[in-house]
Design an enzyme around this catalytic site. Structure first.
Site, short mmCIF file in Angstrom:
data_model
loop_
_atom_site.label_atom_id
_atom_site.label_comp_id
_atom_site.label_asym_id
_atom_site.label_seq_id
_atom_site.Cartn_x
_atom_site.Cartn_y
_atom_site.Cartn_z
N ASP A 70 0.88 -1.16 0.00
CA ASP A 70 0.00 0.00 0.00
C ASP A 70 0.92 1.20 0.00
O ASP A 70 1.86 1.27 0.80
CB ASP A 70 -0.94 0.01 1.21
CG ASP A 70 -2.09 0.99 0.98
OD1 ASP A 70 -2.69 0.94 -0.11
OD2 ASP A 70 -2.39 1.80 1.87
N HIS A 179 10.52 4.57 -3.27
CA HIS A 179 10.01 4.04 -2.01
C HIS A 179 9.68 2.56 -2.15
O HIS A 179 9.97 1.76 -1.26
CB HIS A 179 8.75 4.82 -1.60
CG HIS A 179 7.73 4.96 -2.70
ND1 HIS A 179 8.02 5.58 -3.90
CD2 HIS A 179 6.45 4.56 -2.81
CE1 HIS A 179 6.96 5.56 -4.68
NE2 HIS A 179 5.98 4.94 -4.05
#
Length: 195
Positions: A70, A179
Site C-alpha cells: 500500500d 520508495h
C-alpha cells in the site's frame, strides 16, 4: 522455482515489481495472471494495515505465499494527506490533471513544497505469520507537471538529490531510488533466507 503472488492488478506496479525480481529465482505472479479476482475493502487506517488486508486476502484466496503493498504520497501543504487515500484523491477529482492543479495551487499558496512517498509491504507466509517492509523517499512537489512516464503522482514529485520528476525517469532510474524499490529490496533479502 518458487512462486509468490503479488496481490495487485495495477499494470505499472506489476512492471516495476517484476523488474525488481529479475535477479533472484522467485517467480512473481500478479492478479493479471488469473481470472478476475475480487479485491477486499481496504479499511485500514495506515499503509501497513491496508497492505496486510490485501496480502491476507491473497493468501486465503490462492493458498500461496502472497505479498501486497500500500503506497501513497504525503504532502506537507495538505497536512501530509492524501496519504492512504492517494488513489481515491486522484479518482474523486474530475481528472488527474485537476487533482495535480489543486495540489500545485495549495503548494504555491502555502509555500510548503515538501512531500514524501511511502510504501508498506506485507508478506503473508501463513495465517499467523505476516512480515512487514517499509520504504520512504523524500522530496518536493514541482511548480509544474513534468514527464510522461511512471504513474500516479510521479509527474509532480522530485526526489531529494535529483532535478527530474519520477515521471521523467526511466523505470530503471526510478527503481534505483523509489520508495517501493527500498521496501522490495528488504523483502527480497528476507525471501532469499527462505529459499
Amino acid at each position: 522455482m518458487r512462486e509468490i503472488i503479488f496481490f495487485s492488478n495495477n499494470k505499472n506496479k506489476c512492471l516495476e515489481i517484476s523488474k525488481l525480481f529479475e535477479d533472484i529465482p522467485i517467480k512473481i505472479l500478479s492478479l493479471n495472471n488469473f481470472d478476475k479476482i475480487k479485491s477486499p475493502n481496504e479499511s485500514g487506517l495506515t499503509f501497513k494495515e491496508n497492505a496486510k488486508i490485501k496480502s491476507s486476502f491473497g493468501l486465503q484466496t490462492f493458498k500461496k505465499t502472497c505479498f501486497a503493498d500500500d503506497s501513497g504520497i504525503c504532502i506537507e501543504a495538505m497536512n501530509n494527506n492524501p496519504g492512504i487515500k492517494s488513489k481515491k484523491f486522484l479518482e474523486t477529482n474530475n481528472s488527474t490533471l485537476d487533482a495535480f492543479n489543486l495540489i500545485l495551487s495549495l503548494v504555491d499558496k502555502t509555500k510548503k513544497n515538501k512531500a514524501f512517498f511511502q510504501t508498506s509491504i506485507c508478506l503473508s507466509l501463513n495465517v499467523k505469520e505476516h512480515v512487514f517492509f517499509n520504504g520512504i523517499v523524500r522530496g518536493t512537489i514541482t511548480k509544474n507537471i513534468k514527464g510522461s512516464g511512471g504513474f500516479g503522482y510521479d509527474p509532480i514529485f522530485i526526489p531529494h538529490g535529483y532535478k527530474k520528476t519520477f515521471a521523467e525517469m526511466t523505470v530503471e532510474e526510478k527503481n534505483s531510488i523509489s520508495h517501493r524499490s527500498i521496501a522490495i529490496k528488504k523483502l527480497k533479502k528476507y525471501l532469499l533466507t527462505l529459499i
